[in-house]
Design an enzyme around this catalytic site. Structure first.
Site, PDB file in Angstrom:
ATOM      1  N   HIS A 165       4.724  14.752  11.616  1.00 24.38           N
ATOM      2  CA  HIS A 165       3.838  15.737  12.230  1.00 24.38           C
ATOM      3  C   HIS A 165       4.011  15.652  13.746  1.00 24.38           C
ATOM      4  CE1 HIS A 165       0.763  15.669   8.666  1.00 24.38           C
ATOM      5  NE2 HIS A 165       2.024  15.730   8.250  1.00 24.38           N
TER       6      HIS A 165
ATOM      7  N   GLU B 151       1.855  15.907  16.166  1.00 20.89           N
ATOM      8  CA  GLU B 151       0.801  15.128  16.826  1.00 20.89           C
ATOM      9  C   GLU B 151       1.078  13.633  16.710  1.00 20.89           C
ATOM     10  OE1 GLU B 151      -1.075  18.803  14.856  1.00 20.89           O
ATOM     11  OE2 GLU B 151       0.316  17.230  14.255  1.00 20.89           O
TER      12      GLU B 151
ATOM     13  N   CYS C  12      -4.658  16.305  11.557  1.00 18.07           N
ATOM     14  CA  CYS C  12      -5.108  15.754  10.273  1.00 18.07           C
ATOM     15  C   CYS C  12      -5.629  14.331  10.509  1.00 18.07           C
ATOM     16  CB  CYS C  12      -3.959  15.752   9.272  1.00 18.07           C
ATOM     17  SG  CYS C  12      -2.657  14.540   9.629  1.00 18.07           S
TER      18      CYS C  12
ATOM     19  N   CYS D 150      -2.965  11.840  11.854  1.00 21.52           N
ATOM     20  CA  CYS D 150      -2.646  12.066  13.258  1.00 21.52           C
ATOM     21  C   CYS D 150      -3.815  11.716  14.163  1.00 21.52           C
ATOM     22  CB  CYS D 150      -2.218  13.516  13.464  1.00 21.52           C
ATOM     23  SG  CYS D 150      -0.645  13.901  12.642  1.00 21.52           S
TER      24      CYS D 150
END
Length: 141
Positions: free
Chosen positions: A55, A57, A85, A88
Site C-alpha cells: 500500500h 501509505e 487502512c 497502514c
C-alpha cells in the site's frame, strides 16, 4: 484546507489513477515536508509486486521511519487518496508522521465497493495475560 493542500491531495488522487491504470488497486499517496515540498510519492503496487502489503501509505511510512529524523517526520504531512487502512494507520503512527490528509473516508470507499464478505479469520483471545505481559512490561516507558 488551503489551496496548496488541495493541490497535494489532487496529486495523491492522480497517483491513485496511475495505480489503477497499471492494473493495481486505485490508491496513491505522497509525503510533504513542513514547507509543502513533496519528499516522496507512491502508489499501490500490491498486484504487480505480488505483495498484499504494498500500500502506498505503508511504503511512505517505512521510508519516513528509515530516512527522516523524528523531528522532521513529525513535521510532515501525508496526502492520500483514501483513509489509511488499519495496517497502514499502525505504520503511520509508529513512523512518527505528524499528519494525514485523505480524500475518501473508509466509509465512502465502502460505498464504492461490493459488499464485504466474512473473512473467515477467527480471533481467539486474549489469553495468558500474566505470561504474555512479561516481555512487554516496561518496554514502552
Amino acid at each position: 484546507m488551503t489551496h496548496d493542500e488541495e493541490q497535494l491531495l489532487r496529486r495523491a488522487i492522480e497517483l491513485a489513477a496511475k495505480s489503477r491504470a497499471g492494473g493495481n488497486p486505485p490508491f496513491g499517496s505522497l509525503l510533504a515536508g513542513p514547507d509543502g515540498e513533496v519528499l516522496i510519492e507512491e502508489h499501490n503496487t500490491s498486484l504487480s509486486d505480488d505483495d498484499i502489503t504494498a500500500h502506498p501509505e505503508l511504503k511512505l511510512a517505512r521510508w519516513a521511519a528509515r530516512e527522516l529524523d523524528p523531528a522532521t517526520a513529525a513535521a510532515t504531512t501525508m496526502y492520500t487518496s483514501c483513509q489509511p487502512c488499519g495496517m497502514c494507520q499502525g505504520a503511520i503512527e509508529r513512523s512518527g508522521l505528524g499528519r494525514v490528509v485523505f480524500a475518501l473516508s473508509g466509509e465512502q470507499l465502502a460505498t464504492l465497493k461490493p459488499p464485504a464478505t466474512a473473512s473467515g479469520v477467527r480471533l481467539d483471545g486474549p489469553a495468558l495475560f500474566d505470561e504474555a505481559r512479561v516481555p512487554v512490561e516496561g518496554y514502552y516507558l
